[in-house]
Design an enzyme around this catalytic site. Structure first.
Site, PDB file in Angstrom:
ATOM      1  N   ASP A   3      -6.723  -9.450  -8.822  1.00 19.11           N
ATOM      2  CA  ASP A   3      -5.859  -9.257  -7.832  1.00 19.11           C
ATOM      3  C   ASP A   3      -5.298  -8.751  -6.894  1.00 19.11           C
ATOM      4  O   ASP A   3      -6.199  -7.360  -7.480  1.00 19.11           O
ATOM      5  CB  ASP A   3      -4.589 -10.321  -8.772  1.00 19.11           C
ATOM      6  CG  ASP A   3      -2.879 -10.626  -8.068  1.00 19.11           C
ATOM      7  OD1 ASP A   3      -3.444 -11.387  -6.558  1.00 19.11           O
ATOM      8  OD2 ASP A   3      -2.481 -10.063  -7.631  1.00 19.11           O
ATOM      9  N   ASP A  16      -2.054  -7.889  -4.278  1.00 21.30           N
ATOM     10  CA  ASP A  16      -0.801  -7.697  -4.760  1.00 21.30           C
ATOM     11  C   ASP A  16       0.119  -8.241  -5.592  1.00 21.30           C
ATOM     12  O   ASP A  16      -0.067  -8.856  -6.518  1.00 21.30           O
ATOM     13  CB  ASP A  16      -0.081  -8.578  -3.186  1.00 21.30           C
ATOM     14  CG  ASP A  16       1.373  -8.081  -2.959  1.00 21.30           C
ATOM     15  OD1 ASP A  16       2.051  -6.460  -3.822  1.00 21.30           O
ATOM     16  OD2 ASP A  16       2.112  -8.649  -1.951  1.00 21.30           O
TER      17      ASP A  16
END
Length: 262
Positions: free
Chosen positions: A10, A12
């Site tokens: 991932d 953010d």
């Protein structure tokens, strides 16, 4: 912790917060590169092209190329092109989505007489755009949404996300879209196809349970939760299906891979 042959990451809350890198992010990528372990960044962001996403990472000292970024736009374009080659599309979204669709041989139209209506994050959305999308779905176009994130973090705070925009068309038409991005399997399967490894050899790393961790669970791969973003350790431990592992940050993941901690 098990040694994996590849990782899905991932962005953010895992690699950075806003425009600031998270401690351990660049170190983890350098560790993977030193071990010749492949990795892909998997993002629900459909508005940016992979090269643009990679450039942001590079400005933070995190090694990345466009080929190492899988966006919901790319997964959406692949999904439509495989289901209906050469289809016509009415879209809401940014250049990342438009480029992905065109590159797959799909035709972008500006009216409601299309094969597909695709909703991606459009920060210049208007009533007219939503009206055309609604008419397109009512005319029988297949309804696709790049992701169901109802809010996204911005400098001013949490702002409306693509899921919020999508809901306008859903409520107006009574039609639920096919979602592509995390935690749905579509985007994850695209990333797994690129890696071309057994699922048992791949792990998903992320901070948010409902998108990142659940996306790994939904395609039956191990998950590594990092406590640097939204979901806390208490949050994930309370879930019916917790992540395979949870660590304070990516520095702790490195230590575990080196056998320095459990």
């Amino acid at each position: 912790m098990k040694q994996y042959k590849a990782y899905l990451l991932d962005l953010d809350g895992t690699m950075y917060k806003g425009d600031e890198p998270i401690d351990g992010a660049s170190q983890f990528i350098e560790y993977l590169k030193a071990q010749d372990i492949p990795y892909l960044f998997v993002t629900n962001n459909s508005s940016k092209q992979p090269e643009t996403v990679a450039e942001k990472l590079q400005t933070m000292g995190i090694s990345a190329t466009g080929n190492e970024v899988v966006t919901s736009a790319l997964a959406t374009a692949d999904y439509i092109a495989e289901e209906h080659p050469g289809a016509s599309v009415y879209m809401l979204g940014g250049t990342g989505l438009q480029t992905a669709l065109v590159d797959k041989g799909l035709t972008i139209k500006n009216d409601e007489f299309v094969d597909y209506v695709v909703v991606g994050l459009d920060e210049a959305v208007t009533y007219e755009k939503l009206a055309v999308a609604t008419l397109g779905v009512r005319n029988g176009a297949k309804f696709i949404s790049t992701n169901k994130d109802v809010s996204i973090p911005k400098e001013r705070g949490f702002m409306p996300g693509n899921g919020a925009i999508t809901s306008v068309v859903s409520v107006s038409t009574g039609v639920q879209p096919t979602f592509i991005g995390k935690p749905e399997p579509v985007i994850m399967n695209k990333a797994l196809d690129i890696l071309n490894l057994p699922k048992s050899e791949v792990a998903m790393i992320g901070d948010l349970y409902d998108t990142d961790i659940l996306s790994g669970i939904n395609v039956s791969i191990d998950t590594i939760h990092v406590q640097t973003g939204v979901s806390t350790l208490a949050d994930v431990e309370a879930k019916d299906i917790p992540p395979t592992y949870s660590y304070e940050d990516l520095n702790a993941v490195i230590k575990s891979l080196k056998g320095e901690v459990d």
